[in-house]
Design a protein around this motif. Structure first.
Motif, PDB file in Angstrom:
ATOM      1  N   TYR A   8      44.023  60.118  37.593  1.00  0.00           N
ATOM      2  CA  TYR A   8      42.705  60.267  38.206  1.00  0.00           C
ATOM      3  C   TYR A   8      41.651  59.481  37.421  1.00  0.00           C
ATOM      4  O   TYR A   8      41.619  59.520  36.192  1.00  0.00           O
ATOM      5  CB  TYR A   8      42.332  61.750  38.237  1.00  0.00           C
ATOM      6  N   VAL A   9      40.796  58.775  38.133  1.00  0.00           N
ATOM      7  CA  VAL A   9      39.694  58.036  37.525  1.00  0.00           C
ATOM      8  C   VAL A   9      38.399  58.706  37.960  1.00  0.00           C
ATOM      9  O   VAL A   9      38.018  58.640  39.125  1.00  0.00           O
ATOM     10  CB  VAL A   9      39.699  56.551  37.962  1.00  0.00           C
ATOM     11  N   LYS A  10      37.726  59.360  37.026  1.00  0.00           N
ATOM     12  CA  LYS A  10      36.481  60.054  37.353  1.00  0.00           C
ATOM     13  C   LYS A  10      35.336  59.055  37.499  1.00  0.00           C
ATOM     14  O   LYS A  10      34.551  59.134  38.428  1.00  0.00           O
ATOM     15  CB  LYS A  10      36.155  61.077  36.272  1.00  0.00           C
ATOM     16  N   ASP A  11      35.240  58.123  36.561  1.00  0.00           N
ATOM     17  CA  ASP A  11      34.157  57.145  36.573  1.00  0.00           C
ATOM     18  C   ASP A  11      34.718  55.776  36.224  1.00  0.00           C
ATOM     19  O   ASP A  11      35.190  55.557  35.109  1.00  0.00           O
ATOM     20  CB  ASP A  11      33.079  57.551  35.567  1.00  0.00           C
ATOM     21  N   ILE A  12      34.659  54.868  37.170  1.00  0.00           N
ATOM     22  CA  ILE A  12      35.216  53.528  36.968  1.00  0.00           C
ATOM     23  C   ILE A  12      34.495  52.763  35.857  1.00  0.00           C
ATOM     24  O   ILE A  12      35.058  51.901  35.216  1.00  0.00           O
ATOM     25  CB  ILE A  12      35.203  52.733  38.294  1.00  0.00           C
ATOM     26  N   HIS A  13      33.229  53.147  35.589  1.00  0.00           N
ATOM     27  CA  HIS A  13      32.462  52.482  34.529  1.00  0.00           C
ATOM     28  C   HIS A  13      33.033  52.757  33.139  1.00  0.00           C
ATOM     29  O   HIS A  13      32.742  52.017  32.200  1.00  0.00           O
ATOM     30  CB  HIS A  13      30.995  52.922  34.587  1.00  0.00           C
ATOM     31  N   GLN A  14      33.832  53.801  32.996  1.00  0.00           N
ATOM     32  CA  GLN A  14      34.459  54.086  31.714  1.00  0.00           C
ATOM     33  C   GLN A  14      35.666  53.188  31.460  1.00  0.00           C
ATOM     34  O   GLN A  14      36.139  53.085  30.340  1.00  0.00           O
ATOM     35  CB  GLN A  14      34.883  55.553  31.647  1.00  0.00           C
ATOM     36  N   ILE A  15      36.157  52.538  32.503  1.00  0.00           N
ATOM     37  CA  ILE A  15      37.352  51.702  32.392  1.00  0.00           C
ATOM     38  C   ILE A  15      36.996  50.218  32.401  1.00  0.00           C
ATOM     39  O   ILE A  15      37.528  49.440  31.619  1.00  0.00           O
ATOM     40  CB  ILE A  15      38.319  52.004  33.555  1.00  0.00           C
ATOM     41  N   LEU A  16      36.110  49.836  33.315  1.00  0.00           N
ATOM     42  CA  LEU A  16      35.766  48.424  33.486  1.00  0.00           C
ATOM     43  C   LEU A  16      34.274  48.175  33.245  1.00  0.00           C
ATOM     44  O   LEU A  16      33.451  49.050  33.507  1.00  0.00           O
ATOM     45  CB  LEU A  16      36.130  47.970  34.904  1.00  0.00           C
ATOM     46  N   HIS A  17      33.973  46.964  32.782  1.00  0.00           N
ATOM     47  CA  HIS A  17      32.590  46.573  32.525  1.00  0.00           C
ATOM     48  C   HIS A  17      32.363  45.176  33.080  1.00  0.00           C
ATOM     49  O   HIS A  17      33.266  44.337  33.062  1.00  0.00           O
ATOM     50  CB  HIS A  17      32.301  46.580  31.023  1.00  0.00           C
ATOM     51  N   ILE A  18      31.180  44.914  33.577  1.00  0.00           N
ATOM     52  CA  ILE A  18      30.857  43.593  34.122  1.00  0.00           C
ATOM     53  C   ILE A  18      31.002  42.546  33.015  1.00  0.00           C
ATOM     54  O   ILE A  18      30.558  42.750  31.890  1.00  0.00           O
ATOM     55  CB  ILE A  18      29.442  43.580  34.730  1.00  0.00           C
ATOM     56  N   GLY A  19      31.664  41.460  33.361  1.00  0.00           N
ATOM     57  CA  GLY A  19      31.921  40.382  32.407  1.00  0.00           C
ATOM     58  C   GLY A  19      33.251  40.506  31.687  1.00  0.00           C
ATOM     59  O   GLY A  19      33.684  39.576  31.009  1.00  0.00           O
ATOM     60  N   GLN A  20      33.906  41.624  31.830  1.00  0.00           N
ATOM     61  CA  GLN A  20      35.190  41.869  31.168  1.00  0.00           C
ATOM     62  C   GLN A  20      36.283  41.003  31.781  1.00  0.00           C
ATOM     63  O   GLN A  20      36.381  40.857  32.996  1.00  0.00           O
ATOM     64  CB  GLN A  20      35.536  43.352  31.308  1.00  0.00           C
ATOM     65  N   GLN A  21      37.113  40.394  30.931  1.00  0.00           N
ATOM     66  CA  GLN A  21      38.260  39.613  31.376  1.00  0.00           C
ATOM     67  C   GLN A  21      39.462  40.560  31.462  1.00  0.00           C
ATOM     68  O   GLN A  21      39.772  41.252  30.492  1.00  0.00           O
ATOM     69  CB  GLN A  21      38.577  38.496  30.376  1.00  0.00           C
ATOM     70  N   ILE A  22      40.109  40.600  32.622  1.00  0.00           N
ATOM     71  CA  ILE A  22      41.263  41.485  32.801  1.00  0.00           C
ATOM     72  C   ILE A  22      42.376  40.775  33.551  1.00  0.00           C
ATOM     73  O   ILE A  22      42.131  39.848  34.319  1.00  0.00           O
ATOM     74  CB  ILE A  22      40.888  42.784  33.541  1.00  0.00           C
ATOM     75  N   LYS A  23      43.604  41.227  33.299  1.00  0.00           N
ATOM     76  CA  LYS A  23      44.751  40.734  34.059  1.00  0.00           C
ATOM     77  C   LYS A  23      44.929  41.637  35.262  1.00  0.00           C
ATOM     78  O   LYS A  23      44.846  42.865  35.152  1.00  0.00           O
ATOM     79  CB  LYS A  23      46.016  40.747  33.214  1.00  0.00           C
ATOM     80  N   VAL A  24      45.195  41.042  36.403  1.00  0.00           N
ATOM     81  CA  VAL A  24      45.397  41.778  37.640  1.00  0.00           C
ATOM     82  C   VAL A  24      46.591  41.193  38.391  1.00  0.00           C
ATOM     83  O   VAL A  24      46.977  40.057  38.161  1.00  0.00           O
ATOM     84  CB  VAL A  24      44.141  41.733  38.544  1.00  0.00           C
ATOM     85  N   GLN A  25      47.129  41.995  39.284  1.00  0.00           N
ATOM     86  CA  GLN A  25      48.212  41.538  40.151  1.00  0.00           C
ATOM     87  C   GLN A  25      47.739  41.616  41.591  1.00  0.00           C
ATOM     88  O   GLN A  25      47.071  42.573  41.981  1.00  0.00           O
ATOM     89  CB  GLN A  25      49.459  42.385  39.964  1.00  0.00           C
ATOM     90  N   ILE A  26      48.087  40.616  42.369  1.00  0.00           N
ATOM     91  CA  ILE A  26      47.699  40.590  43.777  1.00  0.00           C
ATOM     92  C   ILE A  26      48.642  41.494  44.565  1.00  0.00           C
ATOM     93  O   ILE A  26      49.853  41.293  44.567  1.00  0.00           O
ATOM     94  CB  ILE A  26      47.726  39.162  44.339  1.00  0.00           C
ATOM     95  N   LEU A  27      48.046  42.498  45.210  1.00  0.00           N
ATOM     96  CA  LEU A  27      48.814  43.431  46.031  1.00  0.00           C
ATOM     97  C   LEU A  27      48.929  42.957  47.470  1.00  0.00           C
ATOM     98  O   LEU A  27      49.959  43.111  48.109  1.00  0.00           O
ATOM     99  CB  LEU A  27      48.158  44.810  46.039  1.00  0.00           C
ATOM    100  N   ASP A  28      47.823  42.416  47.992  1.00  0.00           N
ATOM    101  CA  ASP A  28      47.797  42.049  49.407  1.00  0.00           C
ATOM    102  C   ASP A  28      46.733  40.985  49.632  1.00  0.00           C
ATOM    103  O   ASP A  28      45.709  40.955  48.953  1.00  0.00           O
ATOM    104  CB  ASP A  28      47.494  43.273  50.265  1.00  0.00           C
ATOM    105  N   ILE A  29      46.984  40.137  50.599  1.00  0.00           N
ATOM    106  CA  ILE A  29      46.010  39.143  51.046  1.00  0.00           C
ATOM    107  C   ILE A  29      45.933  39.254  52.558  1.00  0.00           C
ATOM    108  O   ILE A  29      46.919  39.006  53.249  1.00  0.00           O
ATOM    109  CB  ILE A  29      46.403  37.704  50.641  1.00  0.00           C
TER     110      ILE A  29
END
Length: 123
Positions: free
Chosen positions: A42-63
């Protein structure tokens, strides 16, 4: 650049909303990580995980082939946390040690039928 489902890309967080975060994959392409795809659990607040300007690795789920919207995930790149022993235990909501089968139903059936017939007569 051409993207495909399953690609793992590094991107930059450009915006955060209560439902997810927008990630710039390059100068022209942007995708969305839904809040449920940020991490396991569960993610209560997304701001606790991600921040603007942060570099992150992601995987494409769908296009989406019509709108060209890209769905992303961080959760698929992280191994699922091990559950505690409390959650691994199997709970039985019945008495698994008693092997009565349908016997209780067979014993109660005549009472149920008699009650139903009595209600029909009294109507």
């Amino acid at each position: 650049m051409t993207y495909h489902i399953g690609d793992i890309i590094e991107g930059t967080v450009t915006g955060i909303q209560p439902y997810g975060a927008f990630i710039a994959l390059d100068e022209e392409t942007q995708g969305l990580i839904h809040i449920s795809e940020c991490q396991h659990g569960y993610v209560k607040d997304i701001h606790q995980i991600l921040h603007i300007g942060q570099q992150i690795k992601v995987q494409i789920l769908d296009i989406d082939e019509f709108t060209h919207k890209i769905s992303l995930s961080r959760r698929t790149l992280v191994e699922s946390p091990t559950t505690t022993e409390r959650y691994r235990r199997k709970y039985y909501w019945t008495s698994r040690d008693e092997h009565t089968g349908f016997k209780p139903i067979a014993e109660r059936l005549p009472i149920w039928v008699a009650t139903a017939l009595e209600e029909l007569v009294n109507e």
